[in-house]
Scaffold this motif. Sequence first.
Motif, PDB file in Angstrom:
ATOM      1  N   LEU A  58       0.809  -1.218   0.000  1.00 50.88           N
ATOM      2  CA  LEU A  58       0.000   0.000   0.000  1.00 50.88           C
ATOM      3  C   LEU A  58       0.845   1.272   0.000  1.00 50.88           C
ATOM      4  O   LEU A  58       0.501   2.235  -0.691  1.00 50.88           O
ATOM      5  CB  LEU A  58      -0.937   0.003   1.210  1.00 50.88           C
ATOM      6  N   ASN A  59       1.942   1.290   0.759  1.00 53.76           N
ATOM      7  CA  ASN A  59       2.716   2.527   0.881  1.00 53.76           C
ATOM      8  C   ASN A  59       3.296   3.013  -0.443  1.00 53.76           C
ATOM      9  O   ASN A  59       3.101   4.183  -0.797  1.00 53.76           O
ATOM     10  CB  ASN A  59       3.813   2.366   1.932  1.00 53.76           C
ATOM     11  N   PRO A  60       3.991   2.171  -1.205  1.00 55.20           N
ATOM     12  CA  PRO A  60       4.498   2.681  -2.498  1.00 55.20           C
ATOM     13  C   PRO A  60       3.388   3.041  -3.483  1.00 55.20           C
ATOM     14  O   PRO A  60       3.512   3.998  -4.245  1.00 55.20           O
ATOM     15  CB  PRO A  60       5.357   1.519  -3.023  1.00 55.20           C
ATOM     16  N   ILE A  61       2.280   2.258  -3.454  1.00 57.18           N
ATOM     17  CA  ILE A  61       1.149   2.587  -4.329  1.00 57.18           C
ATOM     18  C   ILE A  61       0.576   3.951  -3.954  1.00 57.18           C
ATOM     19  O   ILE A  61       0.247   4.770  -4.826  1.00 57.18           O
ATOM     20  CB  ILE A  61       0.061   1.496  -4.235  1.00 57.18           C
ATOM     21  N   SER A  62       0.461   4.216  -2.654  1.00 58.11           N
ATOM     22  CA  SER A  62      -0.072   5.500  -2.183  1.00 58.11           C
ATOM     23  C   SER A  62       0.822   6.652  -2.611  1.00 58.11           C
ATOM     24  O   SER A  62       0.346   7.692  -3.089  1.00 58.11           O
ATOM     25  CB  SER A  62      -0.213   5.483  -0.664  1.00 58.11           C
ATOM     26  N   LEU A  63       2.145   6.474  -2.460  1.00 61.88           N
ATOM     27  CA  LEU A  63       3.071   7.536  -2.872  1.00 61.88           C
ATOM     28  C   LEU A  63       2.975   7.780  -4.376  1.00 61.88           C
ATOM     29  O   LEU A  63       3.040   8.930  -4.832  1.00 61.88           O
ATOM     30  CB  LEU A  63       4.503   7.164  -2.489  1.00 61.88           C
ATOM     31  N   ALA A  64       2.798   6.708  -5.131  1.00 62.16           N
ATOM     32  CA  ALA A  64       2.655   6.864  -6.585  1.00 62.16           C
ATOM     33  C   ALA A  64       1.386   7.643  -6.921  1.00 62.16           C
ATOM     34  O   ALA A  64       1.400   8.526  -7.789  1.00 62.16           O
ATOM     35  CB  ALA A  64       2.628   5.482  -7.247  1.00 62.16           C
ATOM     36  N   LEU A  96      -9.889   2.524  -1.380  1.00 62.41           N
ATOM     37  CA  LEU A  96     -10.405   1.427  -2.203  1.00 62.41           C
ATOM     38  C   LEU A  96      -9.307   0.416  -2.512  1.00 62.41           C
ATOM     39  O   LEU A  96      -9.532  -0.804  -2.475  1.00 62.41           O
ATOM     40  CB  LEU A  96     -10.993   1.989  -3.503  1.00 62.41           C
ATOM     41  N   VAL A  97      -8.111   0.927  -2.805  1.00 60.73           N
ATOM     42  CA  VAL A  97      -6.968   0.043  -3.062  1.00 60.73           C
ATOM     43  C   VAL A  97      -6.630  -0.762  -1.807  1.00 60.73           C
ATOM     44  O   VAL A  97      -6.340  -1.957  -1.873  1.00 60.73           O
ATOM     45  CB  VAL A  97      -5.744   0.862  -3.527  1.00 60.73           C
ATOM     46  N   ALA A  98      -6.682  -0.111  -0.645  1.00 59.86           N
ATOM     47  CA  ALA A  98      -6.365  -0.780   0.623  1.00 59.86           C
ATOM     48  C   ALA A  98      -7.328  -1.927   0.894  1.00 59.86           C
ATOM     49  O   ALA A  98      -6.923  -3.010   1.343  1.00 59.86           O
ATOM     50  CB  ALA A  98      -6.399   0.227   1.772  1.00 59.86           C
ATOM     51  N   SER A  99      -8.621  -1.695   0.624  1.00 62.60           N
ATOM     52  CA  SER A  99      -9.611  -2.756   0.850  1.00 62.60           C
ATOM     53  C   SER A  99      -9.366  -3.934  -0.088  1.00 62.60           C
ATOM     54  O   SER A  99      -9.524  -5.097   0.301  1.00 62.60           O
ATOM     55  CB  SER A  99     -11.021  -2.212   0.662  1.00 62.60           C
ATOM     56  N   SER A 103      -8.232  -7.732   1.146  1.00 60.66           N
ATOM     57  CA  SER A 103      -8.997  -8.913   0.727  1.00 60.66           C
ATOM     58  C   SER A 103      -8.088  -9.963   0.100  1.00 60.66           C
ATOM     59  O   SER A 103      -8.226 -11.163   0.356  1.00 60.66           O
ATOM     60  CB  SER A 103     -10.085  -8.515  -0.271  1.00 60.66           C
ATOM     61  N   LEU A 104      -7.126  -9.517  -0.708  1.00 56.86           N
ATOM     62  CA  LEU A 104      -6.238 -10.444  -1.405  1.00 56.86           C
ATOM     63  C   LEU A 104      -5.299 -11.172  -0.454  1.00 56.86           C
ATOM     64  O   LEU A 104      -5.011 -12.359  -0.644  1.00 56.86           O
ATOM     65  CB  LEU A 104      -5.423  -9.682  -2.468  1.00 56.86           C
ATOM     66  N   LEU A 114     -12.784   0.575   7.474  1.00 56.56           N
ATOM     67  CA  LEU A 114     -12.343   1.283   6.271  1.00 56.56           C
ATOM     68  C   LEU A 114     -12.708   2.764   6.328  1.00 56.56           C
ATOM     69  O   LEU A 114     -11.900   3.638   5.994  1.00 56.56           O
ATOM     70  CB  LEU A 114     -12.969   0.628   5.047  1.00 56.56           C
ATOM     71  N   LEU A 115     -13.928   3.070   6.774  1.00 54.13           N
ATOM     72  CA  LEU A 115     -14.367   4.465   6.837  1.00 54.13           C
ATOM     73  C   LEU A 115     -13.547   5.267   7.844  1.00 54.13           C
ATOM     74  O   LEU A 115     -13.166   6.414   7.572  1.00 54.13           O
ATOM     75  CB  LEU A 115     -15.855   4.518   7.209  1.00 54.13           C
TER      76      LEU A 115
END
Length: 467
Positions: A58-64, A96-99, A103-104, A114-115
């Motif tokens: 999640l962290n690198p995706i978030s920074l991107a 949404l990406v985190a959820s 799940s995966l 999540l909220l």
Amino acid sequence: MRHIHPRAAILISLILCDLLGLNLALAGSYWLLYEREIAHTFKQPDLAQHAAISLLLLNPISLALFGVNRLYSLKRGTSRVDEAYTIFVTVTIIALVASLIASLVGLRFTTTNLLVAWLSAVVLIIALRNLQREVVYRLRQRGFDRARTLIVGSGPLGQMIARTLQQAPHLGYDIQGFLSEDEPIGTQHHGVPVLGRPRDIRRVVQTLQISEVLVCLRGLDANLVLELVAACEDLPVAIKIYPDTFQIITNNEISLGDLGGLPLMSIKSSPLDLRWNRALKRAIDLVGASVGLILLSPLMLLLAILIKLDSEGPAFFIQERVGLNGKPFYMIKFRSMRPDAERIARWTTANDGRRTRLGEFMRPRSLDELPQLINVLLGDMSLVGPRPEQPLFVEQFRQQIPHYMRRHKEKAGMTGWAQVNGLRGDTSIEERVRYDLYYVENWSVLFDIKIIVRQLFSLFRKGVNAH
């Protein structure tokens, strides 16, 4: 050991703020919602592994995502409202990406979880970024991250830019001088000298180690811009162009289309020409004016009493102004001048001797404008829009300034884009028109919110150029 570059330090601190806010929100939401289960049920050996994998992804995706949305574009004058909106949108996508990731990898989460994480991340990231911004602003005033700046054009536009930057030391601009085709070398404006001609740009940039060039010329020649860029293309300098007064109209009023394969050029309508947008803006005005009148009624009552005690005359001042489609209406204000002020002069200036003692306090803070909430409620005005002028001045300005009447395509406003940028009182009418037309052509709900927020902040400090 070499020192880290100021811009790199700012970027790193922004990234750390975002990561801290995001991870605190995620960890905090799990801790608050699963505290008991973490201590009992969640003792499976693979839980920590799943959480680590989730954060690792999640962290690198978030920074991107933050980078894609230009949240790491290091502008010196970023709007906090625009940035907050972009953060809200970006963190929504991240949630949404985190959820999906949770799940995966098989990490337990709930909708509530999540909220809470989503809202917490938005609040924390905005708060941390604002804290970081304040630290940077204070450091810039002490010499950190200063940009040695050259202004091409020493006319009214160039002087206005120089004056604006001098009044905003937190932005970190060090104005070294002007380049001018018309004025002798050594001429000074606001303490800034003319250093040469535009053709001397390469020499001046190299000699003074300029990092930013601001091109501020009326009727800008495209060939001149290309020459300036070509002269500095191999130098580490950024060249920025301040648009001409009415260039913004040219860029916004024409659109291309086709009719059965035939190319057509059409005049673009402004966003508020659409009925839905007008209805939305009117709804915002009604809610804002109603809430404002309810919350500010004690203050308005107090001001009315103080005006009566401070000087003779009525508490309110009612004057004819020109509004939507050039139609006149009567605007309500608190009286801030002597009762005979209009017989002495019609235009306000700095240190206007007609002001009352209380008026000297109210006008710089726009407190005399509060009764215009009634005009907004009645539909004569909007919370945001071009400021209305008296019929006498409208007739004068429409003959002197091209496109002046286009600002009357929308309702007059209690505040506007020109006013929150310091163009109020005895300032350039031409520049005000430019800002008004930009607002008319680029209206959005977010734009209105930005202007309202900036105006609210001005209530707590003395306004610029407010007479």
